[in-house]
Design an enzyme around this catalytic site. Sequence first.
Site, short mmCIF file in Angstrom:
data_model
loop_
_atom_site.label_atom_id
_atom_site.label_comp_id
_atom_site.label_asym_id
_atom_site.label_seq_id
_atom_site.Cartn_x
_atom_site.Cartn_y
_atom_site.Cartn_z
N CYS A 67 0.82 -1.21 0.00
CA CYS A 67 0.00 0.00 0.00
C CYS A 67 0.86 1.26 0.00
O CYS A 67 2.08 1.20 0.11
CB CYS A 67 -0.89 0.00 1.23
SG CYS A 67 0.07 0.08 2.74
N ALA A 70 3.29 1.75 2.80
CA ALA A 70 4.53 0.99 2.60
C ALA A 70 5.47 1.76 1.67
O ALA A 70 6.69 1.76 1.86
CB ALA A 70 4.23 -0.39 2.04
N ARG A 101 13.26 -3.93 6.27
CA ARG A 101 13.68 -3.58 4.91
C ARG A 101 15.20 -3.53 4.67
O ARG A 101 15.65 -3.32 3.57
CB ARG A 101 13.04 -2.27 4.46
CG ARG A 101 13.13 -2.10 2.96
CD ARG A 101 12.04 -1.27 2.39
NE ARG A 101 12.43 -0.79 1.09
CZ ARG A 101 13.03 0.37 0.90
NH1 ARG A 101 13.29 1.18 1.91
NH2 ARG A 101 13.36 0.74 -0.32
N HIS A 200 5.04 6.44 -2.87
CA HIS A 200 6.30 7.06 -3.30
C HIS A 200 6.04 8.51 -3.73
O HIS A 200 6.74 9.43 -3.34
CB HIS A 200 6.91 6.34 -4.51
CG HIS A 200 7.18 4.88 -4.30
ND1 HIS A 200 7.03 3.97 -5.32
CD2 HIS A 200 7.59 4.18 -3.23
CE1 HIS A 200 7.34 2.76 -4.87
NE2 HIS A 200 7.68 2.87 -3.60
S1 SF4 Z 1 14.06 -1.01 -6.18
FE1 SF4 Z 1 12.48 0.57 -5.98
S2 SF4 Z 1 10.70 -0.32 -6.83
FE2 SF4 Z 1 12.11 -1.95 -6.55
S3 SF4 Z 1 11.58 -2.86 -4.68
FE3 SF4 Z 1 13.09 -1.34 -4.27
S4 SF4 Z 1 12.05 0.53 -3.85
FE4 SF4 Z 1 10.69 -0.88 -4.74
#
Ligand code: SF4
Lengths: 487, 518
Positions: A67, A70, A101, A200
């Site tokens: 979402c 995120a 992450r 984003h």
């Molecule tokens: S490289 Fe960019 S689009 Fe791809 S997973 Fe990472 S943040 Fe997401």
Amino acid sequence: MSLVEPETIEELVARNKELIKEVLEVYPEKTAKRRAKHLGAYEEAKSDCGVKSNVKSIPGVMTIRGCAYAGSKGVVWGPIKDMVHISHGPVGCGQYSWGARRNYYVGATGVDTFGTMQFTSDFQEKDIIFGGDKKLSKLIDEVQALFPLNKGVSIQSECPIGLIGDDIEAVSKAKAKEYDKTIVPVRCEGFRGVSQSLGHHIANDSIRDWVFDKQAGKPARFEPTPYDVAIIGDYNIGGDAWSSRILLEEIGLRVIAQWSGDGTIAELEATPKAKLNILHCYRSMNYISRHMEEKYGIPWVEYNFFGPTKIEESLRKIASQFDDKIKEGAERVIAKYRPLMDAVIAKYRPRLAGKKVMLFVGGLRPRHVIGAYEDLGMEIVGTGYEFGHNDDYQRTTHYVKDGTLIYDDVTGYEFEKFVDKIKPDLVGSGVKEKYIFQKMGVPFRQMHSWDYSGPYHGYDGFAIFARDMDMAINAPVWKLTKAPWAA
Amino acid sequence: MPQNAENVLDHFELFRQPEYKEMFEKKKQFENPTADAELERVCEWTKTKDYRDKNFAREALTINPAKACQPLGAVFAAVGFEATLPFVHGSQGCVAYYRSHFSRHFKEPTSCVSSSMTEDAAVFGGLNNMVDGLANAYNMYKPKMIAVSTTCMAEVIGDDLNAFIKTAKEKGSVPAEFDVTFAHTPAFVGSHVTGYDNVMKGILEHFWDGKAGTAPALERKPNEKINLIGGFDGYTIGNLREIKRVFASMGVEYTILGDASDVWDTPTDGEFRMYDGGTTLEDAANALHAKATISMQQFCTEKTLPYIAGKGQETVALNFPVGVQATDKFLMELARLTGKPISAELAKERGRLVDAIADSNAHIHGKKFAIYGDPDLTLGLAGFLLELGAEPVHILSTNGGKAWAAKVQELFDSSPFGANCHVYPNKDLWHMRSLLFTEPVDFLIGNTYGKYLERDTGAPLIRIGFPIFDRHHHHRYPVWGYQGALNVLVWILDKIFDEMDHSTNEVGKTDYSFDIIR
Ligand code: SF4
Ligand code: SF4
């Protein structure tokens, strides 16, 4: 249907079309019609991949997408290490994304750095009923009291915020004034848009409105040079931005900001002073790059630091924006690393050549990593984006071969069937997919988190990438999945 | 050049090479960093009593909580039923999170769908999403049952699941007689254990009370069976298998309500099993007739158990039974309810556990522990530590409230080792950080996120809880029953011995105490 290995392009296209037809059969008619538009086989010389993208996921199909929250908290803002990022709303969203992450940083966590912490307003029923602005305002006071070295706060809105009519902008303004700090309200509620992607965009816009505009007219904290660049759209997964930065500095550039892996608010603020913005993840940060181009006249170039072929191309492309000193620097660096690359390829290519790969990642890697696989002699037979737009599918045409299977916002069902029929040697996707394919006996690498390895960017990263792909495909475990006594 | 093809350096080693160290130094000038002395001052201040007081005065901010939201528990409860697909009504990002969260803990796939509500659904309600979603999920994933729960979005706009599901059935999304259970699981009330409770109750209500008005309610015809509800449990694989062994050993007929021990432990043999094992729908319905229901976790079944009791069954609530006496209690209750004696096999296992404790307790006696986690888990572990002669001096829970705290206090009062121990309801891991600095302990027990506490405060972490992301496969071992307690004992001892060795291994300094026999 018989799945003979296709030998010609025509056979390949026919097989992929047949496969698509087969998976669509499971859907109710309306859904089949909608999904059909997201599946296809790339046809050479077309300007895009012939699939629809960036539209709503269909209910109940098991989309892999996340979402907007995120996209903002997880991707764009979260890695800014010296700010406190508040997951504003109930406890869940922040909890599941806490520390997951791998956007590496260095700093004293909990003192002047806050990257791997989960700050939340932990909404209760009364906050939903009476609104959360008072709580937010008190919460910011408590942040200042307990974390005096924070350089700012961002408010990452979860679903309820936009539904109960809170005015987080007013609270942010008042508190920013009171503490003379950057406080950024972000309207990234998860129901906005169709995926991480709008998050984003919203996060990019919030930097424009709440960080840049405040900086107007302020001088840089450092003496500018003609070689100042900013890395945009590298989240430093497993250290990716570091193994990229080292190359840019080696060719003679000066990196004044990293967006946003291992980033700081000072770096964001300084970026309008850059001579060139170099953009890795186009999907997540093209918005702010375009803005800086319009507003500050800073040009931007896209680059790709996966695998030696693309790295060489990219270093030359970046250097071409500068004088001979940098161009020579690029050639020097390319020459310096070539023996290493030759050695890596000599070691791993024989073990990997001809292996087939299927990918499904976010908004960049479904195309960007293809060169790295090809450097190892591997072949991409299918790829797709979780949240790519049409401009991503256009860019993908420069990477994929004729006939490649393309699946946008793939569903769990489709992905499983495609892999089952095509039987690739490797699948690269996310943690939700990993164990499904491994159980099917198909080697797998997580291509968001690098499966807890990395970095994969840059020359140093390519060696790790090659090692990991070899380790995945040639692990002895894949010979053990069938019991010897079973027919 | 630090990298080389023969010995590839990844993030562990690469960034410690001089080239990278130099780069980090250069990067600092752009970071506007805090001066070292000031950083040092603030860092030390966070360890003080003064900071602790400010930290405990927090009213609005939660930092590093040890709880998740209701729908996570909803999914946990749902996947424990045969071929059941959890369907979470609301925005889709949440579902991506639940699936990832479980996959990171169990190292297994977790199948779950979302109704993918977006902005228009926020305005008009999510009925269409329910109608389409049920039809798609039913056709694609061929479940035997769909268990609907909600994200906070659907709750805030007030979608009515019962009505929506009815309409969806009328529109033919799924056959009228197909089992679709539902439970509202607002994320801003309670935690994941509440969501578990709500869904468990919702499923039982569905089968027992006439499938939302579409079938006659079942009439209870008591039999001799025992129902068991495990609750939200990171060790559910090992625990439920152990419980089945115990039942078999005593010859007890049973139904486990919500048995995810197979679906989260499927083999790698070339086939992906989206569904595996689980409580059959028939057993779920027939569970009404059981003599009694045992809940292994009181705070996961606060609504479910009274509901079951209301049907005329006897109910027993335990608190995550770890250790000798907690297992004794479980078995004696089982014997009492069924009239069957505790088997000789189990009696012998008990003796073996006591034997192991007698062999090793000298290393644990008097050691101070801090524990955090879900309400029942912390109660169970604290009880075991008291048996071992340890002092569980800080017991903290984010989702444990007053009732839980009273139970913990009762436990403290029951043992001389509880005299100096304190309970902290509704607190988070940042509170725990202050506790560990101002009143240090020898060991900390908690989930993976405890590693940040271990790093900051030096308290060695014994990983027991949920989620465990950074150690593999412990969830396959039981922690309940005598066998389970043995596992917990060994995990604690391993850490104690490792610590002893680490703190005595400097040649020329601590050659003594570096014993070969302990
Ligand atoms: S490289 Fe960019 S689009 Fe791809 S997973 Fe990472 S943040 Fe997401
Ligand atoms: S939006 Fe609500 S339901 Fe979804 S993860 Fe966040 S807290 Fe949980």
